[in-house]
Motif scaffolding. Structure first.
Motif, PDB file in Angstrom:
ATOM      1  N   ILE A  10       0.873  -1.170   0.000  1.00 31.19           N
ATOM      2  CA  ILE A  10       0.000   0.000   0.000  1.00 31.19           C
ATOM      3  C   ILE A  10       0.908   1.217   0.000  1.00 31.19           C
ATOM      4  O   ILE A  10       1.792   1.346   0.842  1.00 31.19           O
ATOM      5  CB  ILE A  10      -0.923   0.013   1.241  1.00 31.19           C
ATOM      6  N   LYS A  11       0.698   2.068  -0.959  1.00 32.70           N
ATOM      7  CA  LYS A  11       1.542   3.259  -1.092  1.00 32.70           C
ATOM      8  C   LYS A  11       0.898   4.410  -0.315  1.00 32.70           C
ATOM      9  O   LYS A  11      -0.022   5.063  -0.797  1.00 32.70           O
ATOM     10  CB  LYS A  11       1.691   3.637  -2.565  1.00 32.70           C
ATOM     11  N   ALA A  19      -5.904  12.116  -1.115  1.00 35.55           N
ATOM     12  CA  ALA A  19      -6.893  12.550  -0.118  1.00 35.55           C
ATOM     13  C   ALA A  19      -7.299  14.023  -0.255  1.00 35.55           C
ATOM     14  O   ALA A  19      -8.498  14.327  -0.191  1.00 35.55           O
ATOM     15  CB  ALA A  19      -6.377  12.261   1.288  1.00 35.55           C
ATOM     16  N   PRO A  20      -6.378  14.949  -0.477  1.00 36.54           N
ATOM     17  CA  PRO A  20      -6.785  16.359  -0.581  1.00 36.54           C
ATOM     18  C   PRO A  20      -7.742  16.644  -1.737  1.00 36.54           C
ATOM     19  O   PRO A  20      -8.512  17.598  -1.688  1.00 36.54           O
ATOM     20  CB  PRO A  20      -5.461  17.103  -0.779  1.00 36.54           C
ATOM     21  N   ARG A  21      -7.722  15.812  -2.775  1.00 40.52           N
ATOM     22  CA  ARG A  21      -8.651  16.012  -3.892  1.00 40.52           C
ATOM     23  C   ARG A  21     -10.094  15.883  -3.412  1.00 40.52           C
ATOM     24  O   ARG A  21     -10.971  16.623  -3.851  1.00 40.52           O
ATOM     25  CB  ARG A  21      -8.386  15.002  -5.004  1.00 40.52           C
ATOM     26  N   PHE A  22     -10.337  14.942  -2.520  1.00 42.74           N
ATOM     27  CA  PHE A  22     -11.683  14.763  -1.989  1.00 42.74           C
ATOM     28  C   PHE A  22     -12.097  15.971  -1.158  1.00 42.74           C
ATOM     29  O   PHE A  22     -13.249  16.412  -1.221  1.00 42.74           O
ATOM     30  CB  PHE A  22     -11.771  13.478  -1.164  1.00 42.74           C
ATOM     31  N   LEU A  78     -17.841  13.363   0.527  1.00 42.83           N
ATOM     32  CA  LEU A  78     -16.498  13.625  -0.003  1.00 42.83           C
ATOM     33  C   LEU A  78     -15.555  14.061   1.114  1.00 42.83           C
ATOM     34  O   LEU A  78     -14.396  13.643   1.154  1.00 42.83           O
ATOM     35  CB  LEU A  78     -16.560  14.694  -1.099  1.00 42.83           C
ATOM     36  N   ALA A  79     -16.057  14.882   2.031  1.00 45.71           N
ATOM     37  CA  ALA A  79     -15.231  15.320   3.166  1.00 45.71           C
ATOM     38  C   ALA A  79     -14.853  14.127   4.044  1.00 45.71           C
ATOM     39  O   ALA A  79     -13.714  14.026   4.519  1.00 45.71           O
ATOM     40  CB  ALA A  79     -15.963  16.379   3.990  1.00 45.71           C
ATOM     41  N   SER A  80     -15.788  13.202   4.242  1.00 44.14           N
ATOM     42  CA  SER A  80     -15.486  12.050   5.095  1.00 44.14           C
ATOM     43  C   SER A  80     -14.506  11.099   4.407  1.00 44.14           C
ATOM     44  O   SER A  80     -13.700  10.453   5.080  1.00 44.14           O
ATOM     45  CB  SER A  80     -16.765  11.311   5.496  1.00 44.14           C
ATOM     46  N   ALA A  84     -11.103   9.856   6.027  1.00 46.12           N
ATOM     47  CA  ALA A  84     -10.848   8.413   6.126  1.00 46.12           C
ATOM     48  C   ALA A  84      -9.546   8.024   5.436  1.00 46.12           C
ATOM     49  O   ALA A  84      -8.806   7.176   5.944  1.00 46.12           O
ATOM     50  CB  ALA A  84     -12.019   7.637   5.519  1.00 46.12           C
ATOM     51  N   MET A  85      -9.252   8.641   4.299  1.00 45.88           N
ATOM     52  CA  MET A  85      -8.015   8.305   3.592  1.00 45.88           C
ATOM     53  C   MET A  85      -6.792   8.745   4.386  1.00 45.88           C
ATOM     54  O   MET A  85      -5.791   8.024   4.445  1.00 45.88           O
ATOM     55  CB  MET A  85      -8.011   8.929   2.198  1.00 45.88           C
ATOM     56  N   VAL A  86      -6.870   9.915   4.994  1.00 49.43           N
ATOM     57  CA  VAL A  86      -5.752  10.388   5.824  1.00 49.43           C
ATOM     58  C   VAL A  86      -5.577   9.459   7.024  1.00 49.43           C
ATOM     59  O   VAL A  86      -4.458   9.040   7.335  1.00 49.43           O
ATOM     60  CB  VAL A  86      -5.981  11.850   6.272  1.00 49.43           C
ATOM     61  N   ASP A  87      -6.687   9.120   7.680  1.00 49.00           N
ATOM     62  CA  ASP A  87      -6.628   8.198   8.824  1.00 49.00           C
ATOM     63  C   ASP A  87      -6.097   6.835   8.400  1.00 49.00           C
ATOM     64  O   ASP A  87      -5.304   6.218   9.110  1.00 49.00           O
ATOM     65  CB  ASP A  87      -8.003   8.034   9.469  1.00 49.00           C
ATOM     66  N   MET A  88      -6.546   6.352   7.225  1.00 49.47           N
ATOM     67  CA  MET A  88      -6.096   5.049   6.741  1.00 49.47           C
ATOM     68  C   MET A  88      -4.600   5.062   6.473  1.00 49.47           C
ATOM     69  O   MET A  88      -3.881   4.132   6.843  1.00 49.47           O
ATOM     70  CB  MET A  88      -6.839   4.660   5.461  1.00 49.47           C
ATOM     71  N   ALA A  89      -4.101   6.120   5.853  1.00 49.49           N
ATOM     72  CA  ALA A  89      -2.666   6.209   5.575  1.00 49.49           C
ATOM     73  C   ALA A  89      -1.875   6.238   6.874  1.00 49.49           C
ATOM     74  O   ALA A  89      -0.877   5.531   7.017  1.00 49.49           O
ATOM     75  CB  ALA A  89      -2.365   7.448   4.732  1.00 49.49           C
ATOM     76  N   ASP A  90      -2.329   7.051   7.829  1.00 53.14           N
ATOM     77  CA  ASP A  90      -1.634   7.124   9.118  1.00 53.14           C
ATOM     78  C   ASP A  90      -1.695   5.781   9.844  1.00 53.14           C
ATOM     79  O   ASP A  90      -0.698   5.335  10.409  1.00 53.14           O
ATOM     80  CB  ASP A  90      -2.242   8.223   9.996  1.00 53.14           C
ATOM     81  N   GLY A  91      -2.859   5.128   9.808  1.00 56.48           N
ATOM     82  CA  GLY A  91      -3.000   3.818  10.443  1.00 56.48           C
ATOM     83  C   GLY A  91      -2.152   2.772   9.770  1.00 56.48           C
ATOM     84  O   GLY A  91      -1.582   1.896  10.421  1.00 56.48           O
ATOM     85  N   HIS A  92      -2.049   2.848   8.441  1.00 59.66           N
ATOM     86  CA  HIS A  92      -1.231   1.881   7.708  1.00 59.66           C
ATOM     87  C   HIS A  92       0.243   2.030   8.087  1.00 59.66           C
ATOM     88  O   HIS A  92       0.939   1.040   8.276  1.00 59.66           O
ATOM     89  CB  HIS A  92      -1.399   2.040   6.199  1.00 59.66           C
ATOM     90  N   ILE A  93       0.691   3.271   8.206  1.00 53.91           N
ATOM     91  CA  ILE A  93       2.083   3.506   8.599  1.00 53.91           C
ATOM     92  C   ILE A  93       2.338   2.891   9.970  1.00 53.91           C
ATOM     93  O   ILE A  93       3.320   2.188  10.175  1.00 53.91           O
ATOM     94  CB  ILE A  93       2.414   5.018   8.596  1.00 53.91           C
ATOM     95  N   ASP A  94       1.418   3.149  10.927  1.00 51.67           N
ATOM     96  CA  ASP A  94       1.569   2.580  12.270  1.00 51.67           C
ATOM     97  C   ASP A  94       1.538   1.059  12.219  1.00 51.67           C
ATOM     98  O   ASP A  94       2.338   0.393  12.873  1.00 51.67           O
ATOM     99  CB  ASP A  94       0.458   3.083  13.198  1.00 51.67           C
ATOM    100  N   ASN A  95       0.609   0.498  11.450  1.00 46.80           N
ATOM    101  CA  ASN A  95       0.474  -0.948  11.338  1.00 46.80           C
ATOM    102  C   ASN A  95       1.704  -1.565  10.689  1.00 46.80           C
ATOM    103  O   ASN A  95       2.206  -2.601  11.136  1.00 46.80           O
ATOM    104  CB  ASN A  95      -0.783  -1.304  10.539  1.00 46.80           C
ATOM    105  N   GLU A  96       2.207  -0.941   9.622  1.00 41.73           N
ATOM    106  CA  GLU A  96       3.386  -1.478   8.953  1.00 41.73           C
ATOM    107  C   GLU A  96       4.595  -1.463   9.890  1.00 41.73           C
ATOM    108  O   GLU A  96       5.382  -2.403   9.912  1.00 41.73           O
ATOM    109  CB  GLU A  96       3.692  -0.711   7.669  1.00 41.73           C
TER     110      GLU A  96
END
Length: 117
Positions: A10-11, A19-22, A78-80, A84-96
């Motif tokens: 996952i990149k 995420a900012p596009r949304f 769109l705002a959510s 969610a994408m920002v949270d997912m990226a941050d969570g993925h970094i922590d998980n990885e």
């Protein structure tokens, strides 16, 4: 493992870049909705009071609130997605990092021939 030592492919940079596009589109839709509401309110009843105008208003009038509500739901959605994408990226970094830490403690033993045990 991925090309750069990733355990999951996952990149996070792609997620964070997208995420900012949304967020941008959510803001744009909210502005368009506000402009639509103000424009319709300022126009009043431009279709007139004749028979055709009354028919139009009977078909259109009851749905104005539904249309505005649906557009608001889209803007909020769109705002959510952005959040969610920002949270997912941050969570993925922590998980990885957690997974990387777990697997870095595992050592594979080798016998005298160099074969894995």
């Amino acid at each position: 493992m991925g090309d750069h030592g990733e355990i999951l492919d996952i990149k996070t940079a792609d997620i964070k870049a997208t995420a900012p596009r949304f967020h941008h589109e959510s803001v744009a839709l909210a502005h368009a909705l506000t402009k639509l509401k103000h424009g319709l309110a300022a126009a009043g009843s431009p279709w007139g009071d004749d028979e055709q105008g009354e028919k139009f208003h009977k078909a259109y009038g009851p749905h104005v609130g539904q249309i505005e509500n649906a557009a608001q739901i889209l803007a909020d959605g769109l705002a959510s997605i952005h959040k969610a994408m920002v949270d997912m990226a941050d969570g993925h970094i922590d998980n990885e990092q957690l997974i990387r830490g777990m697997f870095s403690r595992i050592r594979v033993g080798h016998d005298s021939k160099g074969d894995s045990k």
